[in-house]
Design an enzyme around this catalytic site. Structure first.
Site, PDB file in Angstrom:
ATOM      1  N   GLN A 163       0.827  -1.209   0.000  1.00  0.00           N
ATOM      2  CA  GLN A 163       0.000   0.000   0.000  1.00  0.00           C
ATOM      3  C   GLN A 163       0.858   1.255   0.000  1.00  0.00           C
ATOM      4  OE1 GLN A 163      -2.302  -0.925   3.498  1.00  0.00           O
ATOM      5  NE2 GLN A 163      -0.474  -1.551   4.596  1.00  0.00           N
TER       6      GLN A 163
ATOM      7  N   ASP B 236       0.692  -0.917  13.783  1.00  0.00           N
ATOM      8  CA  ASP B 236       1.247   0.196  14.558  1.00  0.00           C
ATOM      9  C   ASP B 236       1.503  -0.178  16.016  1.00  0.00           C
ATOM     10  OD1 ASP B 236      -1.441   0.782  15.965  1.00  0.00           O
ATOM     11  OD2 ASP B 236      -1.957   0.959  13.851  1.00  0.00           O
TER      12      ASP B 236
ATOM     13  N   GLU C 288       0.400  -9.222  11.044  1.00  0.00           N
ATOM     14  CA  GLU C 288       0.313  -8.004  10.213  1.00  0.00           C
ATOM     15  C   GLU C 288       0.935  -8.307   8.857  1.00  0.00           C
ATOM     16  OE1 GLU C 288      -0.682  -4.545  10.291  1.00  0.00           O
ATOM     17  OE2 GLU C 288       0.161  -4.678   8.270  1.00  0.00           O
TER      18      GLU C 288
ATOM     19  N   ASP D 238      -0.147 -13.017   6.149  1.00  0.00           N
ATOM     20  CA  ASP D 238      -1.534 -12.816   5.767  1.00  0.00           C
ATOM     21  C   ASP D 238      -2.462 -13.416   6.828  1.00  0.00           C
ATOM     22  OD1 ASP D 238      -4.025 -12.906   4.653  1.00  0.00           O
ATOM     23  OD2 ASP D 238      -3.381 -13.715   2.717  1.00  0.00           O
ATOM     24  N   GLY D 239      -3.270 -12.562   7.434  1.00  0.00           N
ATOM     25  CA  GLY D 239      -4.156 -12.993   8.506  1.00  0.00           C
ATOM     26  C   GLY D 239      -5.168 -14.044   8.065  1.00  0.00           C
TER      27      GLY D 239
ATOM     28  N   ASP E 219      -7.967  -5.476  13.473  1.00  0.00           N
ATOM     29  CA  ASP E 219      -7.649  -4.050  13.355  1.00  0.00           C
ATOM     30  C   ASP E 219      -7.164  -3.804  11.933  1.00  0.00           C
ATOM     31  OD1 ASP E 219      -6.995  -1.443  13.722  1.00  0.00           O
ATOM     32  OD2 ASP E 219      -5.202  -1.824  14.921  1.00  0.00           O
ATOM     33  N   SER E 220      -8.106  -3.772  11.015  1.00  0.00           N
ATOM     34  CA  SER E 220      -7.747  -3.734   9.600  1.00  0.00           C
ATOM     35  C   SER E 220      -8.106  -2.392   8.990  1.00  0.00           C
ATOM     36  CB  SER E 220      -8.543  -4.813   8.870  1.00  0.00           C
ATOM     37  OG  SER E 220      -9.910  -4.455   8.871  1.00  0.00           O
ATOM     38  N   THR E 221      -7.819  -2.243   7.708  1.00  0.00           N
ATOM     39  CA  THR E 221      -8.330  -1.085   6.980  1.00  0.00           C
ATOM     40  C   THR E 221      -9.828  -1.336   6.708  1.00  0.00           C
ATOM     41  OG1 THR E 221      -7.448  -2.103   4.982  1.00  0.00           O
ATOM     42  CG2 THR E 221      -6.121  -0.382   5.970  1.00  0.00           C
TER      43      THR E 221
ATOM     44  N   PRO F  84      -8.789  -3.835  -0.343  1.00  0.00           N
ATOM     45  CA  PRO F  84      -8.096  -5.097  -0.088  1.00  0.00           C
ATOM     46  C   PRO F  84      -8.532  -5.830   1.184  1.00  0.00           C
ATOM     47  CG  PRO F  84      -6.537  -3.224  -0.129  1.00  0.00           C
ATOM     48  CD  PRO F  84      -7.874  -2.694  -0.461  1.00  0.00           C
TER      49      PRO F  84
HETATM   50  N1  AG3 Z   1      -7.383   0.509  11.753  1.00  0.00           N
HETATM   51  C1  AG3 Z   1      -8.437   1.324  11.356  1.00  0.00           C
HETATM   52  C2  AG3 Z   1      -8.423   1.975  10.051  1.00  0.00           C
HETATM   53  C3  AG3 Z   1      -9.714   2.475   9.561  1.00  0.00           C
HETATM   54  C4  AG3 Z   1      -9.708   3.874   9.176  1.00  0.00           C
HETATM   55  N2  AG3 Z   1     -10.517   4.131   8.063  1.00  0.00           N
HETATM   56  C5  AG3 Z   1     -10.584   5.320   7.446  1.00  0.00           C
HETATM   57  N3  AG3 Z   1      -9.940   6.342   7.907  1.00  0.00           N
HETATM   58  N4  AG3 Z   1     -11.314   5.442   6.389  1.00  0.00           N
HETATM   59  C6  AG3 Z   1      -6.019   0.713  11.708  1.00  0.00           C
HETATM   60  C7  AG3 Z   1      -5.332   1.784  12.473  1.00  0.00           C
HETATM   61  C8  AG3 Z   1      -5.202   1.686  13.915  1.00  0.00           C
HETATM   62  N5  AG3 Z   1      -4.422   0.646  14.452  1.00  0.00           N
END
Ligand code: AG3
Length: 284
Positions: free
Chosen positions: A36, A91, A111, A142-143, A160-162, A167
């Site tokens: 990414q 993070d 991660e 890969d989780g 704790d993903s996007t 993806p």
């Molecule tokens: N987890 C959350 C990311 C989601 C944010 N989405 C957005 N801004 N559109 C990952 C970061 C914290 N560990």
């Protein structure tokens, strides 16, 4: 999209032209990782800002408004969480919060993007050394595959993903929920962030419906997270029977919380009425 020279600001654009932005003091990093596009800024009032593929991941000042809420409600609803799995969370913020619980014996964090871990360690005051905690095992991988192949079972699984678009979409699919369910101990809890309640309502609904097919009980809640388009959605799946409406206030007292308020746990469940009715399959 992204950095705006005229205003010296980073803006994340959500659907329908809804923007969330921060004034920037300095542009620290901009790189394409294996997975990414990663950007790092020094903001005017919220410390460092980490951005992945144009979306705000965290602000150093205020990240606890996400990590406390992702971790502690499920950890405190479980009577004695000893083994925890974190998917994503490079993070280290979620790992840091999990390790605050004395009962925890082992945490596996998977991660996919090693660069996120490295950038966090080098530039940000989030992980606070937790990657070196002897109870933590950090796997770069890969989780989805990890869950499919591991023989281990966990008391709590934290995703704790996007966002549930792009993806990470796979992490919100029925198949993924099924493999998570099989890797939970009885009375185990699964939690995932589920996107902006107003701007990703359909994704939230889809994920909720898919979870209901798999878990024995499913809960939804929301919280105003600093840096994200509020309110932010979270989904909890339970294997077996465990009451997510109650948390252990004795253990909560030892945590020194700033955002999540266990004494008002019930306030988490507040949703805009139209969203609650959609989730409960009523007409708006
Ligand atoms: N987890 C959350 C990311 C989601 C944010 N989405 C957005 N801004 N559109 C990952 C970061 C914290 N560990």
């Amino acid at each position: 999209m992204g950095f705006n020279r005229e205003d010296n600001a980073f803006i994340e654009w959500y659907p329908r032209g809804y923007g969330v932005g921060f004034k920037v003091k300095e542009r620290l990093l901009e790189t394409q990782t294996k997975y990414q596009r990663l950007e790092l800024y020094e903001t005017e009032g919220f410390g460092k800002l980490l951005v992945l593929d144009g979306t705000v991941q965290l602000l150093e000042v205020g990240e606890e408004s996400y990590h406390e809420v992702l971790v502690h409600p499920v950890m405190l609803a479980h009577p004695r969480p000893r083994k925890v799995l974190i998917i994503g969370g490079g993070d280290g913020g979620a790992l840091r919060e999990v390790l605050k619980h004395e009962d925890v014996e082992r945490v596996v964090m998977v991660e996919i993007d090693e660069t996120v871990i490295e950038v966090s360690k080098l530039y940000m005051d989030v992980a606070k050394g937790v990657f070196d905690d002897p109870r933590a095992e950090v796997i770069v991988g890969d989780g989805v595959e990890y869950l499919r192949n591991t023989g281990e079972r966990f008391d709590v699984i934290i995703v704790d993903s996007t966002d549930p678009v792009g993806p990470a979409k796979l992490l919100f699919s029925e198949g993924f929920f099924e493999s998570a369910y099989t890797r939970l101990n009885d009375n185990g809890l699964y939690i995932t962030q589920a996107g902006s309640v107003y701007l990703f309502t359909n994704e939230l609904l889809d994920a909720y419906m898919a979870m209901k097919k798999v878990f024995d009980h499913v809960h939804y809640f929301s919280f105003p997270v600093i840096g994200y388009a509020s309110p932010w959605g979270f989904l909890v799946g339970i294997r077996g029977y465990l009451d997510f409406n109650k948390v252990d206030l004795g253990r909560a007292g030892k945590l020194d919380l700033y955002y999540y308020d266990p004494e008002r746990h019930g306030t988490l469940f507040q949703m805009p009425r139209y969203v609650r009715r959609l989730l409960e399959n009523e007409r708006t």
